[in-house]
Design an enzyme around this catalytic site. Structure first.
Site, mmCIF file in Angstrom:
data_model
loop_
_atom_site.group_PDB
_atom_site.id
_atom_site.type_symbol
_atom_site.label_atom_id
_atom_site.label_comp_id
_atom_site.label_asym_id
_atom_site.label_seq_id
_atom_site.Cartn_x
_atom_site.Cartn_y
_atom_site.Cartn_z
ATOM 1 N N ASN A 169 0.837 -1.197 0.000
ATOM 2 C CA ASN A 169 0.000 0.000 0.000
ATOM 3 C C ASN A 169 0.872 1.248 0.000
ATOM 4 O OD1 ASN A 169 0.658 -0.858 2.802
ATOM 5 N ND2 ASN A 169 -0.346 1.061 3.325
ATOM 6 N N CYS A 343 -1.765 4.933 8.128
ATOM 7 C CA CYS A 343 -2.001 4.200 9.378
ATOM 8 C C CYS A 343 -0.785 4.232 10.279
ATOM 9 C CB CYS A 343 -2.369 2.752 9.078
ATOM 10 S SG CYS A 343 -3.599 2.622 7.808
HETATM 11 N N1 PMP Z 1 -4.082 -3.484 4.703
HETATM 12 C C1 PMP Z 1 -3.695 -2.576 3.815
HETATM 13 C C2 PMP Z 1 -2.795 -3.007 2.694
HETATM 14 C C3 PMP Z 1 -4.105 -1.253 3.921
HETATM 15 O O1 PMP Z 1 -3.704 -0.339 3.022
HETATM 16 C C4 PMP Z 1 -4.951 -0.885 4.999
HETATM 17 C C5 PMP Z 1 -5.373 0.558 5.179
HETATM 18 N N2 PMP Z 1 -6.096 1.040 4.084
HETATM 19 C C6 PMP Z 1 -5.350 -1.873 5.909
HETATM 20 C C7 PMP Z 1 -4.882 -3.154 5.740
HETATM 21 C C8 PMP Z 1 -6.235 -1.542 7.092
HETATM 22 O O2 PMP Z 1 -7.454 -1.087 6.669
HETATM 23 P P1 PMP Z 1 -8.530 -0.523 7.721
HETATM 24 O O3 PMP Z 1 -7.835 0.574 8.472
HETATM 25 O O4 PMP Z 1 -9.637 -0.026 6.865
HETATM 26 O O5 PMP Z 1 -8.939 -1.652 8.607
#
Ligand code: PMP
Length: 406
Positions: A169, A343
């Site tokens: 990501n 994140c």
């Molecule tokens: N895995 C990946 C590859 C992410 O990019 C993300 C955040 N978009 C997540 C997990 C976690 O997603 P969320 O915060 O919506 O639970």
């Protein structure tokens, strides 16, 4: 009551959701497609039943849920009963990895992940270690790729699970997931993949790439936040990590959010019909940005793999400039970009992925990520190029570290 069918239309791009900002941070959050919002509305006010209820309104919710499950499954080449709806990717990663490890502990206590994983997988790894499992982290090559050979060298008789994200990501590098699946075929080791970054950008079909467990999110295909899914291949054993009323075949208790799930299904239907054209459009904008940044700004590098990368991702390293300073300067011009994973942005640590690619801490801090999506316009690239060279020049003029090479 009517179930709102997906209404994919022939528009490749509906009008931009925001006019006041050049939004180039699609990896951290996407707008919900207005067609999805429209499809969700009846589930809040008309078809609002609890799918576990025995009356007719409950039956309608069950019907809507079954239909949505079939549509989401179809997009990923899965069977409907292999889809478990969750609250999003973090929960799916927890359920897929912890749930599999708990259920299969008698077979072994060793789990392999990579150093490119999202923080929700990395922290699941730490959690497993605190709870009696051994976790090995496979290092990356300079492009952020996991080599199947290096992975194979870390497999032991106690290995029960490998979790490798389909794509990063952050730097956009796509992993050789088919080769990894092939490597594990015939061994009693499950393969989990967090496919969230690749969803809607690369074709993902579990009949083509036989993963056992796969994390999916609705927002990454322009559906609502707060809903996702875990694909669990038939016959793969997973223990629930959340217990309660036994919904989702006992794997994920809690009353299903039918509106969001229906929105997720509509988003996958739209993506199925528009993805090819959309990816080409997004790739062309991304390519133009990369080309111009590399041509017009000195001492800048493209992080990640040059070709095996997500078509919407441009991730740069600018020498002697701080990522945060670049993001804040661009913000003043109405441009939304990122330093990497939103994140992890509160940790102040340099990106673990870039460090694993071999960058020094000060190099990893000079990152700027642009991710394109459905609602970008051609002139968004021009608006970035109109200001970015000056922003970099100004920040470098203040940097004691900058020594021009030319
Ligand atoms: N895995 C990946 C590859 C992410 O990019 C993300 C955040 N978009 C997540 C997990 C976690 O997603 P969320 O915060 O919506 O639970």
């Amino acid at each position: 009551m009517n179930h709102t069918e997906a209404k994919p239309d022939t528009r490749v791009c509906v009008p931009p959701v925001r006019d006041d900002v050049v939004y180039l941070d699609y990896q951290s959050s996407k707008p919900v497609d207005p067609r999805v919002v429209e499809a969700m509305a009846p589930y809040y006010t008309q078809n609002f039943g609890n799918a576990s209820a025995l009356h007719g309104v409950g039956d309608e919710a069950t019907e809507a849920l079954d239909e949505a499950r079939a549509r989401v499954a179809r997009f990923f080449g899965a069977n409907p009963e292999e889809i478990v709806f969750t609250s999003g990717a973090t929960e799916s990663n927890n359920l897929g990895i912890i749930g599999y490890a708990l259920r299969n502990k008698r077979k072994g206590d060793h789990v392999i992940i990579s150093e490119a994983e999202h923080i929700s997988v990395l922290n699941v790894g730490k959690y497993l270690e605190k709870n009696g499992f051994r976790v090995t982290r496979v290092p990356l090559d300079m492009y952020g790729r996991v080599s199947p050979k290096k992975l194979a060298a870390r497999i032991t008789d106690d290995t029960i699970l490998v979790s490798i994200g389909w794509a990063s990501n952050e730097i956009g590098t796509v992993q050789p997931i088919a080769a990894i699946a092939e490597l594990l075929a015939g061994r009693d080791i499950a393969l989990h993949t967090d496919a969230v970054a690749a969803e809607g950008l690369l074709p993902i079909d579990v009949r083509e790439v036989p993963v056992d467990l796969m994390t999916l999110s609705s927002n990454d295909v322009y559906g609502p936040r707060g809903v996702g899914a875990l694909y669990v291949r038939k016959g793969v054993g997973v223990a629930p990590v959340m217990v309660g009323g036994g919904q989702e075949r006992g794997l994920r208790s809690g009353t299903e959010d039918v509106a969001s799930i229906a929105g997720f299904a509509t988003a996958t239907d739209i993506m199925a019909s528009e993805m090819l054209a959309e990816v080409e459009r997004v790739r062309a904008m991304r390519d133009r940005l990369v080309e111009r940044v590399l041509a017009e700004i000195p001492d800048v590098h493209l992080n990640g793999h040059p070709t095996e990368r997500l078509p919407n991702n441009a991730h740069f390293r600018f020498e002697a400039v701080e990522g945060e300073a670049m993001v804040l300067s661009l913000r003043d011009y109405g441009i939304a970009a990122s330093t990497g994973s939103a994140c992890s942005s509160k940790t102040l640590e340099p990106s673990h992925t870039l460090i694993s690619c071999g960058l020094l801490h000060e190099e990893a801090h000079g990152s700027l990520e642009f991710t394109f999506g459905r609602f970008n316009r051609e002139d968004d690239v021009d608006r970035v190029i109109a200001v970015l060279p000056d922003v970099i020049e100004r920040l470098r003029a203040m940097s004691p570290l900058y020594r021009p090479k030319k």
